[in-house]
Design a protein around this motif. Structure first.
Motif, short mmCIF file in Angstrom:
data_model
loop_
_atom_site.label_atom_id
_atom_site.label_comp_id
_atom_site.label_asym_id
_atom_site.label_seq_id
_atom_site.Cartn_x
_atom_site.Cartn_y
_atom_site.Cartn_z
N TRP A 114 13.48 -44.09 20.99
CA TRP A 114 13.50 -45.11 19.96
C TRP A 114 12.12 -45.40 19.37
O TRP A 114 11.97 -45.48 18.14
CB TRP A 114 14.17 -46.37 20.50
CG TRP A 114 14.38 -47.47 19.50
CD1 TRP A 114 14.15 -47.45 18.16
CD2 TRP A 114 14.87 -48.77 19.79
NE1 TRP A 114 14.47 -48.65 17.60
CE2 TRP A 114 14.91 -49.47 18.58
CE3 TRP A 114 15.27 -49.40 20.96
CZ2 TRP A 114 15.35 -50.80 18.52
CZ3 TRP A 114 15.71 -50.71 20.89
CH2 TRP A 114 15.75 -51.39 19.68
N PRO A 115 11.07 -45.55 20.16
CA PRO A 115 9.75 -45.82 19.56
C PRO A 115 9.28 -44.71 18.61
O PRO A 115 8.67 -45.00 17.57
CB PRO A 115 8.81 -45.93 20.77
CG PRO A 115 9.70 -46.30 21.90
CD PRO A 115 11.02 -45.63 21.62
N VAL A 116 9.58 -43.47 18.94
CA VAL A 116 9.21 -42.36 18.05
C VAL A 116 10.00 -42.44 16.76
O VAL A 116 9.46 -42.25 15.66
CB VAL A 116 9.43 -41.00 18.76
CG1 VAL A 116 9.16 -39.84 17.81
CG2 VAL A 116 8.57 -40.90 20.01
N ALA A 117 11.29 -42.74 16.86
CA ALA A 117 12.12 -42.89 15.66
C ALA A 117 11.64 -44.06 14.82
O ALA A 117 11.60 -43.99 13.59
CB ALA A 117 13.58 -43.10 16.07
N ALA A 164 23.22 -41.86 17.88
CA ALA A 164 23.00 -40.43 18.10
C ALA A 164 22.99 -40.06 19.58
O ALA A 164 23.52 -39.01 19.97
CB ALA A 164 21.70 -40.00 17.45
N LEU A 165 22.39 -40.91 20.41
CA LEU A 165 22.19 -40.54 21.81
C LEU A 165 23.04 -41.33 22.79
O LEU A 165 23.18 -40.93 23.94
CB LEU A 165 20.71 -40.73 22.19
CG LEU A 165 19.70 -39.91 21.39
CD1 LEU A 165 18.29 -40.28 21.79
CD2 LEU A 165 19.96 -38.43 21.58
N GLY A 166 23.58 -42.47 22.35
CA GLY A 166 24.29 -43.34 23.27
C GLY A 166 23.31 -44.18 24.07
O GLY A 166 22.11 -43.91 24.09
N PRO A 167 23.82 -45.21 24.72
CA PRO A 167 22.94 -46.06 25.52
C PRO A 167 22.39 -45.31 26.73
O PRO A 167 23.07 -44.48 27.32
CB PRO A 167 23.83 -47.23 25.94
CG PRO A 167 25.23 -46.71 25.82
CD PRO A 167 25.21 -45.64 24.77
N GLY A 168 21.15 -45.60 27.06
CA GLY A 168 20.57 -44.98 28.24
C GLY A 168 19.07 -44.82 28.13
O GLY A 168 18.44 -45.25 27.16
N ALA A 169 18.51 -44.19 29.14
CA ALA A 169 17.06 -44.03 29.23
C ALA A 169 16.52 -43.14 28.12
O ALA A 169 15.43 -43.40 27.59
CB ALA A 169 16.68 -43.47 30.59
N GLU A 170 17.26 -42.09 27.77
CA GLU A 170 16.79 -41.19 26.72
C GLU A 170 16.69 -41.92 25.38
O GLU A 170 15.72 -41.74 24.63
CB GLU A 170 17.69 -39.98 26.58
CG GLU A 170 17.19 -38.97 25.57
CD GLU A 170 18.09 -37.77 25.40
OE1 GLU A 170 17.65 -36.83 24.73
OE2 GLU A 170 19.24 -37.77 25.92
#
Length: 57
Positions: free
Chosen positions: A24-27, A13-19
């Protein structure tokens, strides 16, 4: 399992990166909080069905 699935979904959904790493932990905790109670409810039902199918053969 939920860690892997949520990680892959978040990555796609977001691609690799800081976001992605930040979300990820919330998901993961969201998916775990749905999956765990679902397994507690579904597992006994599946076990009964499987035992009936295996007993018939």
């Amino acid at each position: 399992m939920t860690v892997i699935i949520s990680g892959i979904s978040t990555l796609l959904a977001l691609g690799p990166g800081a976001e992605m790493l930040a979300r990820w932990p919330v998901a993961w905790i969201t998916s775990w909080s749905v999956a765990f109670p679902t397994v507690l409810v579904v597992l006994p039902i599946v076990r009964r069905l499987v035992s009936r199918v295996v007993a018939v053969q």
